[in-house]
Enzyme design. Sequence first.
Site, mmCIF file in Angstrom:
data_model
loop_
_atom_site.group_PDB
_atom_site.id
_atom_site.type_symbol
_atom_site.label_atom_id
_atom_site.label_comp_id
_atom_site.label_asym_id
_atom_site.label_seq_id
_atom_site.Cartn_x
_atom_site.Cartn_y
_atom_site.Cartn_z
ATOM 1 N N ARG A 120 40.305 36.364 14.643
ATOM 2 C CA ARG A 120 41.519 36.311 15.414
ATOM 3 C C ARG A 120 42.711 35.581 14.630
ATOM 4 N NH1 ARG A 120 38.573 36.870 20.244
ATOM 5 N NH2 ARG A 120 40.745 37.149 21.150
ATOM 6 N N GLN A 125 46.628 40.589 15.966
ATOM 7 C CA GLN A 125 46.944 40.744 17.341
ATOM 8 C C GLN A 125 47.401 42.230 17.737
ATOM 9 O OE1 GLN A 125 49.839 37.864 18.179
ATOM 10 N NE2 GLN A 125 48.390 36.021 18.109
ATOM 11 N N ASP A 128 43.838 44.139 18.043
ATOM 12 C CA ASP A 128 42.758 43.375 18.740
ATOM 13 C C ASP A 128 42.397 44.082 20.114
ATOM 14 O OD1 ASP A 128 41.273 41.425 19.797
ATOM 15 O OD2 ASP A 128 42.538 39.703 19.512
ATOM 16 N N SER A 131 41.031 41.712 23.033
ATOM 17 C CA SER A 131 42.207 41.107 24.030
ATOM 18 C C SER A 131 42.887 42.081 24.644
ATOM 19 C CB SER A 131 43.035 40.579 22.919
ATOM 20 O OG SER A 131 42.703 39.207 22.319
ATOM 21 N N TYR A 224 36.883 30.593 19.818
ATOM 22 C CA TYR A 224 35.905 30.469 20.731
ATOM 23 C C TYR A 224 35.319 28.989 21.104
ATOM 24 C CZ TYR A 224 35.755 35.407 19.481
ATOM 25 O OH TYR A 224 36.061 36.626 19.302
#
Length: 365
Positions: A120, A125, A128, A131, A224
Site C-alpha cells: 500500500r 496506487q 491497486d 482499492s 490495516y
Amino acid sequence: MPITVAAVRETSAGERRVAITPEIARKLRGKGLGVLLERGLGEAAGFPDAAYGDVEWGDAGSVLARADALLAVQPSAAHAAQLRAGAALIGQLRPYGAGERVAQYAARGLSAFALELLPRTTRAQAMDVLSSQAAVAGYRAMLIAAEAAPKFFPMLTTAAGTIRPARVLVIGAGVAGLQAIATARRLGAQVEGYDVRPETREQVESLGAKFLDLGVSAAGSGGYARELTAAERAAQQQALADHLKNVDVIVTTAAVPGRPAPKIISAAMLAGMKAGAVVVDLAAEGGGNCEGTRPGERVRIGGVEVLGPLNLPAGAPLSASEMYARNLANFLELLVKDGALAPDFADELVAKTCLAHGGEVRFRA
C-alpha cells in the site's frame, strides 16, 4: 517479436467484469504489443466486440495457447492449465490459503502475479485493484441498503408532514467504507462513520459525516487495522450495542486480508436494534462482520434484515472493468521491457505480488 497480451471470458459464477477494455486494448496496441481476445469477451460488461477495434480474436483455447501474458479478473484453474510455460498470469489470484494452486502455477512454469498483494504505497496506487474495486463495492452496497430500507434516506417536507432522514452508520473507513459514506450523503441520509483506526476521523468528517468514537483504537501497520484484544473488543461492543438501538441502516466493511472477517455485530446487538433496520455486510465472503450474515443471502433476524452480497463490483461491470483494466495495464508496464517480458524482481511491486516464477513458488500464505 513483441509479446501478445490476452484475455478470455471470465467463468466464475456471476462475474461480468473484464480485464481488457477497448480503451486498454488501444493503449496496448499503441505500445506495439499484440492483443488477442476471446470473442464476446466484453459483452456482459457492455463492451461489444466492435468496440475493440484492431485486435486479434479467437476461441478460448487458441487465445490461452498463444498468450504471453494473460490478464484476468478471477482466472480459473482450467485457464491457467492451458497457458504455456513462461507465460505471465496477472489478476486477482486469491493467494491466501491457495498453496496447491500456487504450486500448480510453479509446476506449469508460469509467472503468476496476484495484485491483491501489492504494497500500500503511493507508487502502487495506480495498480491497486483492491482499492478500485472496493470503491465500486461501497457505492453499490449503499444503493442496496437504500433499496432494502423501509424508509426514505433524505428528509422530505411534504403536505403530509415531514419525513425524518434515515440514520446510517458505516463501519470501516477504508476505501469501500468512505465510498459508502459519500453515497449515503448524496442520498440525503444522516451519516456516521466508525473505524478503530483514529486517523480515519478526518477522512470521515471530510465527507460531511460524523465520526463515531467508541473509545477504542486499533491502529495497525500497512494501512490495516490490528486485531483487538479481548478487553478492547468487549468495550467496543458494549458502546456499539448502545448506539445501534437508534440506527436505521448499517453497512459493514471491515476485513483483514487472509483472515476471517472480524465479528463486530453480535446476535445480541441485532436483537437490540429497531424493527425495520437493515444491515448490509460487505465482508460476507470472509464470513461476515455480523453474526447473522449468510453469504449471498438476505435473511430476517427478528425485525432486522441482514444482507450478505457477494462480488458487488461485478454488478457495475462497465465502470468496475474500466478501473480494473487500467490497474492491470499499469502493472503490466513493470513487467515489459522493449516489448518482451522481463520482470525486475528488484522492484518491490513485482517481487511482493509474485506467487510463482521460473518453476519456483515465491509466496506462501
